[in-house]
Design an enzyme around this catalytic site. Structure first.
Site, PDB file in Angstrom:
ATOM      1  N   SER A 192      48.734   3.086 -38.900  1.00  0.00           N
ATOM      2  CA  SER A 192      47.406   2.706 -38.423  1.00  0.00           C
ATOM      3  C   SER A 192      47.421   1.284 -37.905  1.00  0.00           C
ATOM      4  O   SER A 192      48.226   0.455 -38.340  1.00  0.00           O
ATOM      5  CB  SER A 192      46.383   2.790 -39.566  1.00  0.00           C
ATOM      6  OG  SER A 192      46.599   1.737 -40.504  1.00  0.00           O
ATOM      7  N   ASP A 193      46.523   0.991 -36.958  1.00  0.00           N
ATOM      8  CA  ASP A 193      46.243  -0.403 -36.703  1.00  0.00           C
ATOM      9  C   ASP A 193      45.626  -0.970 -37.979  1.00  0.00           C
ATOM     10  O   ASP A 193      45.094  -0.233 -38.825  1.00  0.00           O
ATOM     11  CB  ASP A 193      45.304  -0.559 -35.508  1.00  0.00           C
ATOM     12  CG  ASP A 193      45.445  -1.921 -34.833  1.00  0.00           C
ATOM     13  OD1 ASP A 193      45.978  -2.855 -35.478  1.00  0.00           O
ATOM     14  OD2 ASP A 193      45.030  -2.050 -33.672  1.00  0.00           O
ATOM     15  N   TRP A 194      45.691  -2.289 -38.120  1.00  0.00           N
ATOM     16  CA  TRP A 194      45.336  -2.913 -39.397  1.00  0.00           C
ATOM     17  C   TRP A 194      43.845  -2.718 -39.702  1.00  0.00           C
ATOM     18  O   TRP A 194      42.980  -3.101 -38.934  1.00  0.00           O
ATOM     19  CB  TRP A 194      45.718  -4.382 -39.358  1.00  0.00           C
ATOM     20  CG  TRP A 194      47.088  -4.674 -39.905  1.00  0.00           C
ATOM     21  CD1 TRP A 194      47.401  -5.670 -40.770  1.00  0.00           C
ATOM     22  CD2 TRP A 194      48.326  -3.980 -39.665  1.00  0.00           C
ATOM     23  NE1 TRP A 194      48.750  -5.642 -41.092  1.00  0.00           N
ATOM     24  CE2 TRP A 194      49.332  -4.609 -40.423  1.00  0.00           C
ATOM     25  CE3 TRP A 194      48.674  -2.871 -38.902  1.00  0.00           C
ATOM     26  CZ2 TRP A 194      50.664  -4.186 -40.428  1.00  0.00           C
ATOM     27  CZ3 TRP A 194      49.998  -2.439 -38.892  1.00  0.00           C
ATOM     28  CH2 TRP A 194      50.965  -3.085 -39.649  1.00  0.00           C
TER      29      TRP A 194
ATOM     30  N   ALA B 257      42.358   0.174 -39.743  1.00  0.00           N
ATOM     31  CA  ALA B 257      41.771   1.238 -38.928  1.00  0.00           C
ATOM     32  C   ALA B 257      41.570   2.535 -39.704  1.00  0.00           C
ATOM     33  O   ALA B 257      40.712   3.339 -39.347  1.00  0.00           O
ATOM     34  CB  ALA B 257      42.639   1.516 -37.704  1.00  0.00           C
TER      35      ALA B 257
END
Length: 813
Positions: A235-237, A239
């Site tokens: 995941s993006d941080w 997200a």
């Protein structure tokens, strides 16, 4: 697309992965899928697994510490790398970054960014490559290949349609299946097919109703199923929003930790029957496969055992910068600067260069070569003068030049727990990255303290970026003691928010003044990331703008050549927000008008990561686009201005005024952002709307001339012969565009289908051969959900740029 056939080494690694997986219980597996801190996954000694470390890129490797104490090579921006149109150069950049990653103990680089320049207002476009999916895919393939040849994993991001910053955490981008396939997914698909990345990062945004961290169709069916991707998906941080939604949607790793949707929550969901342990196993298998590939799983031989030759980072940074500079105007051969010319260098950015974009792409180089530094070294003594002219920065920036600071950590009783140097006024400690002897449970305050020696006398402004309680003291006087807060619902406001002005103090140049900014730490235990982040901000005395421009005009009038460096600022181009317009900040346009009126031999260097408007372009002799040129940018600029090297860049994105740009909407309405332009972005849209940009896609001049002599087409293989008809060795980028002879309104007029870069000496002719990909002749059929060849006759244009076609031929597909 089928995956590649496993080699014996792949099969051996897979056997180790399966054996390790079989030894893990549910709780341990669930814990492995959650970050143990900001940048790493937990180690599992029982199976010989070391902690896997990730780091931001893409122009350098920051490592796990966000500080100038841990410097990194800073390459030019991704837009600059794409402007070279050279996948082999991108591959060399990747090898250097792998070398940097290994030096910093990093196993996975969170890069490259291969989102598209859908609208020129995208605030993070400097971090992506191009408006064209084919060029993006080719440059990204070179980059990923190079990094992974160095034994370090990549994480191609942000999957997918993360093309703007406004409401990026919540926006639902509605995109037609055809536009998704032909534009936004295309670079990812090309990189998966040709470079086999070991990681993909899913974006914050939603696509057609599903957040990307839970998008089962795009992740499981397209990425893994159709394309055969076998890496890990992170995941993006911050997200990841839902435990069951994420694991069912194909998300392998939820970052950062330790508070996340995985770990104990994931194990509990399995026991409650909300998901299956088989889903967890699939994710863990992908993580263990990555660990095996990078060499941190005992018993598994890493993919790379013989490392590439060492790369000289400074030399490569300089080469990329000069190869990326795009000369868009050069009237009367104004460049290179004639030998013996006196030069007036003008612009605040000529002295204090902006070499990289803002946000998570930030790294801290050990040194920066500004244009003033580069030209001072390159030009004969006594031939260069300098004037500020106009300062684009109208806001405070992190305390830097003239400051000598350190951070002191104390407990609630005032006892010193530890200290750390602070090369700038920016403190950003994530997770357990604290000074020696300091722990979160005992830390009560951090004081940034030291001295400031101004380089100019007058009223200096000080401010604070950050949230919480602060006390600001300058020269023994307390100027602020209070709490800063925000109404913005953005977890990264501390990183990307604006500093707040808190004091203006008259100071004398050359005298050292005591400064202190004390922050009382109050980080809740249950936050996803334990971060201590704040900044002592500063701005030098503001001189009368009219006086500064007048000084620049006089300097320009007295010189043979005037060079004006104009720039954007971190409040114009950065992660976290989109641009409001394409104008240069401050009075820089007025400065250029005035200097050009005083000296007809005026050269403008544009220091921006993405397009800006150039209202004075017809008034000046030359315009050179320098992007964010990295730490050696000033030296590279001197190479190009003096003629030691040719500017080699070609535009990877159309440049034009905002009021003519066909696609400009980046702000959602009620959470929705429809991509109503469908497959028409960039030059495709400019041509469809019959609009003329300032400078077209692919445009760029050199210091020599080329004739295109011959084109031969056999099937879909194109051979072009060109001749260097100029007086010096040069490089030409041959661009091949495909145009159907029977166009239809649902397809672009033409599109980039191939390119090659050649080099030749004066009078030399060279041939280059390019195989056009079959995908260039196909469209995505929304009804059948398949790629469909469009049979017919096509014109193949061999071009210097999109609008400068030199040769034509036809082919039947």
């Amino acid at each position: 697309m089928a995956g590649t056939r496993p080699t014996p080494a792949d099969q051996a690694r897979e056997a180790v992965v399966e054996a390790a997986l079989a030894r893990l219980d549910l709780d341990t597996k669930a814990r492995l899928l959650a970050g143990q801190d900001m940048w790493s996954l937990p180690e599992l000694p029982a199976i010989g697994l070391r902690s896997l470390v990730m780091s931001d890129g893409p122009i350098g490797v920051r490592g796990v510490r966000w500080t100038a104490d841990d410097p990194s090579i800073a390459l030019p921006s991704p837009t600059a790398l794409a402007a070279t149109w050279d996948p082999a150069l991108a591959r060399r950049a990747g090898r250097l970054l792998a070398q940097e990653a290994r030096r910093k103990g990093v196993h996975v680089l969170l890069a490259p960014t291969v989102n598209l320049h859908r609208s020129p207002l995208g605030g993070r476009h400097f971090e992506a490559y191009s408006e064209d999916p084919y060029l993006t895919g080719r440059i990204g393939t070179g980059y990923v290949t190079g990094v992974q040849e160095g034994g370090v994993g990549t994480t191609v991001k942000h999957f997918v349609a993360n093309d703007a910053e406004t409401d990026r955490f919540t926006v639902n981008n509605t995109v037609s299946p055809r536009a998704l396939r032909e534009l936004y997914l295309a670079p990812f698909e090309a990189i998966v097919e040709n470079a086999h990345p070991w990681g993909i990062m899913t974006a914050y945004n939603s696509v057609n109703g599903s957040t990307m961290s839970e998008h089962r169709y795009l992740v499981e069916e397209v990425l893994r199923g159709e394309w055969g991707f076998d890496g890990y998906n992170v995941s993006d941080w911050m997200a990841a929003r839902s435990t069951v939604g994420a694991i069912e949607g194909g998300l392998d790793v939820a970052m950062p930790g330790p508070v996340t949707v995985y770990g104990d929550k994931l194990a509990a969901a399995v026991r409650a029957g909300e998901t299956t342990e088989a889903k967890v196993d699939a994710a863990v298998r992908n993580v263990l496969r990555l660990a095996a590939r990078v060499g941190i799983l005992e018993g598994a031989e890493p993919v790379v055992t013989d490392l590439p030759e060492t790369v000289d980072g400074e030399s490569l940074a300089r080469e990329i910068a000069r190869r990326a500079f795009v000369l868009v105007r050069n009237e009367g051969g104004a460049l290179p600067i004639p030998a013996g010319h006196s030069v007036a260098l003008i612009g605040a950015a000529a002295r204090d260069a902006r070499v990289l974009g803002g946000g998570s792409a930030t790294v801290f180089p050990a040194h920066v070569v500004s244009p003033l530094d580069g030209l001072t070294a390159a030009l004969p003594e006594g031939t260069l003068t300098y004037a500020v002219g106009a300062d684009p920065s109208q806001e405070l920036a992190a305390a830097d030049k003239g400051f000598e600071l350190r951070a002191i950590c104390r407990d609630s009783e005032g006892e010193i727990l530890g200290t750390r140097s602070a090369p700038s006024g920016h403190i950003q400690w994530m997770g357990n990255d604290l000074p020696d002897g300091v722990t979160h449970d005992r830390l009560d305050s951090v004081e940034l303290t030291g001295t400031f020696t101004p380089r100019e006398s007058g009223p200096h402004t000080f401010g604070i970026k950050g949230l919480g309680a602060f006390t600001l003291t300058i020269d023994g006087t307390e100027h602020f003691d209070g709490v800063q807060s925000t109404d913005l619902d953005d977890p990264f406001v501390t990183f990307f928010g604006d500093p707040v002005e808190r004091a203006t103090v008259d100071l004398t140049a050359g005298r050292a003044y005591a400064v202190s900014l004390r922050h009382t730490v109050d980080v809740p235990d249950d936050v996803p990331m334990r971060v201590i982040s704040f900044t002592l901000a500063h701005q030098e005395p503001a001189r009368d703008p009219d006086e500064l421009i007048a000084e620049a005009v006089e300097a320009a009038r007295a010189a043979d050549t005037a060079i004006v460096v104009v720039a954007t600022t971190e409040r114009v181009e950065s992660e976290g927000f989109d641009r409001a317009d394409l104008r240069l900040p401050g009075r820089q346009d007025e400065l250029v008008h005035a200097v050009a009126a005083a000296n007809p031999h005026t050269v403008v260097v544009v220091n921006s990561g993405s397009p800006v408007e150039l209202p004075w372009r017809e008034e000046v002799a030359a315009v050179l686009l320098g992007w964010f040129p990295g730490q050696e940018g000033g030296a590279a600029l001197a190479d190009v201005l003096t003629g030691a090297h040719e500017p080699g860049g070609r535009l990877p994105t159309t440049w034009g005024p905002l009021d003519s740009a066909p696609v400009t909407r980046v702000t959602p309405t009620d959470g929705e952002l429809p991509y109503t332009e469908d497959v028409f972005i960039g030059y495709r849209a400019w041509e469809r709307e019959n609009r003329t940009p300032t400078y077209p896609f692919g445009h760029g001049l050199g210091y020599t001339d080329w004739t295109y002599d011959e084109i031969d087409v056999t099937g879909t293989t194109v051979t072009v012969r060109v001749t260097n008809t100029g007086t010096r060795t040069g490089r030409e980028t041959i661009q091949l565009y495909l145009a159907p002879t029977d166009p239809t309104p649902d397809r672009p007029t033409r599109w980039l289908a191939g390119f090659a870069t050649v080099e030749a000496a004066p009078g030399e002719s060279v041939h280059t051969t390019v195989d056009l990909p079959s995908r260039a002749f196909e469209v995505w059929d929304d009804q059948t959900n398949t790629w469909t060849p469009v049979k017919g006759t096509y014109e193949i244009e061999a071009s210097h740029s999109l609008t400068d076609t030199r040769l034509r031929a036809t082919c039947v597909f």
